[in-house]
Scaffold this motif. Sequence first.
Motif, mmCIF file in Angstrom:
data_model
loop_
_atom_site.group_PDB
_atom_site.id
_atom_site.type_symbol
_atom_site.label_atom_id
_atom_site.label_comp_id
_atom_site.label_asym_id
_atom_site.label_seq_id
_atom_site.Cartn_x
_atom_site.Cartn_y
_atom_site.Cartn_z
ATOM 1 N N GLU A 218 -29.631 1.537 -13.587
ATOM 2 C CA GLU A 218 -29.892 0.693 -14.749
ATOM 3 C C GLU A 218 -28.627 -0.061 -15.178
ATOM 4 O O GLU A 218 -28.665 -1.272 -15.402
ATOM 5 C CB GLU A 218 -30.417 1.551 -15.906
ATOM 6 N N GLU A 219 -27.493 0.645 -15.264
ATOM 7 C CA GLU A 219 -26.246 -0.006 -15.662
ATOM 8 C C GLU A 219 -25.798 -1.037 -14.631
ATOM 9 O O GLU A 219 -25.332 -2.121 -14.966
ATOM 10 C CB GLU A 219 -25.139 1.024 -15.889
ATOM 11 N N ASP B 227 -27.875 -4.149 -14.835
ATOM 12 C CA ASP B 227 -27.653 -4.881 -16.086
ATOM 13 C C ASP B 227 -26.350 -5.671 -16.061
ATOM 14 O O ASP B 227 -26.110 -6.503 -16.924
ATOM 15 C CB ASP B 227 -27.620 -3.916 -17.288
ATOM 16 N N ARG C 136 -25.096 -6.831 -10.085
ATOM 17 C CA ARG C 136 -26.539 -6.698 -9.845
ATOM 18 C C ARG C 136 -26.998 -7.189 -8.489
ATOM 19 O O ARG C 136 -28.043 -6.768 -7.994
ATOM 20 C CB ARG C 136 -27.353 -7.347 -10.954
#
Length: 161
Positions: free
Chosen positions: A92-93, A96, A101
């Motif tokens: 997730e980090e 984000d 990414r």
Amino acid sequence: MALQNHRPMSKSGTSQPESAQILLVEDNPGDVRLTKEAFKQGRIENDLYVVSDGVEALDFLSQRGDYEDAPRPDLILLDLNLPGKDGEEVLEELKDDPTLRSIPVIVLTSSRAEEDVVKSYELHANAYLTKPVDPDEFIETVRAFEKFWFSVVRLPPEVDN
């Protein structure tokens, strides 16, 4: 820790000068050993970096602390079951962060739970592989992954932000 194998061949048949940079996020020493063995037997030259928890993974990727000179990986192999920050939190980090990414993340985990598969893809994992229990099958899985991701797929260049 670097593993040196054969250089990948370009379409023109010449060796490509750079090796693949791979970050393995795995806390199980046996799985780390098997993954190293699989890459050693493979045909793609690679530098395999290993961290054993989610906090270390994010420090490596953000070049913080002990990892200020860490390279940007071309690909990340991520276990979900990690101490501290688990694989889902790392994913997730990572997804984000606009500068990170685009790095492909392959979830490589022992979990066969459907909710883990669904959640990983919702968090934008690029693939989900379940670790086979048999060591020979584990090595074959990693080698098949290696061949696909480094011989067939075109990986994104580093994004400058």
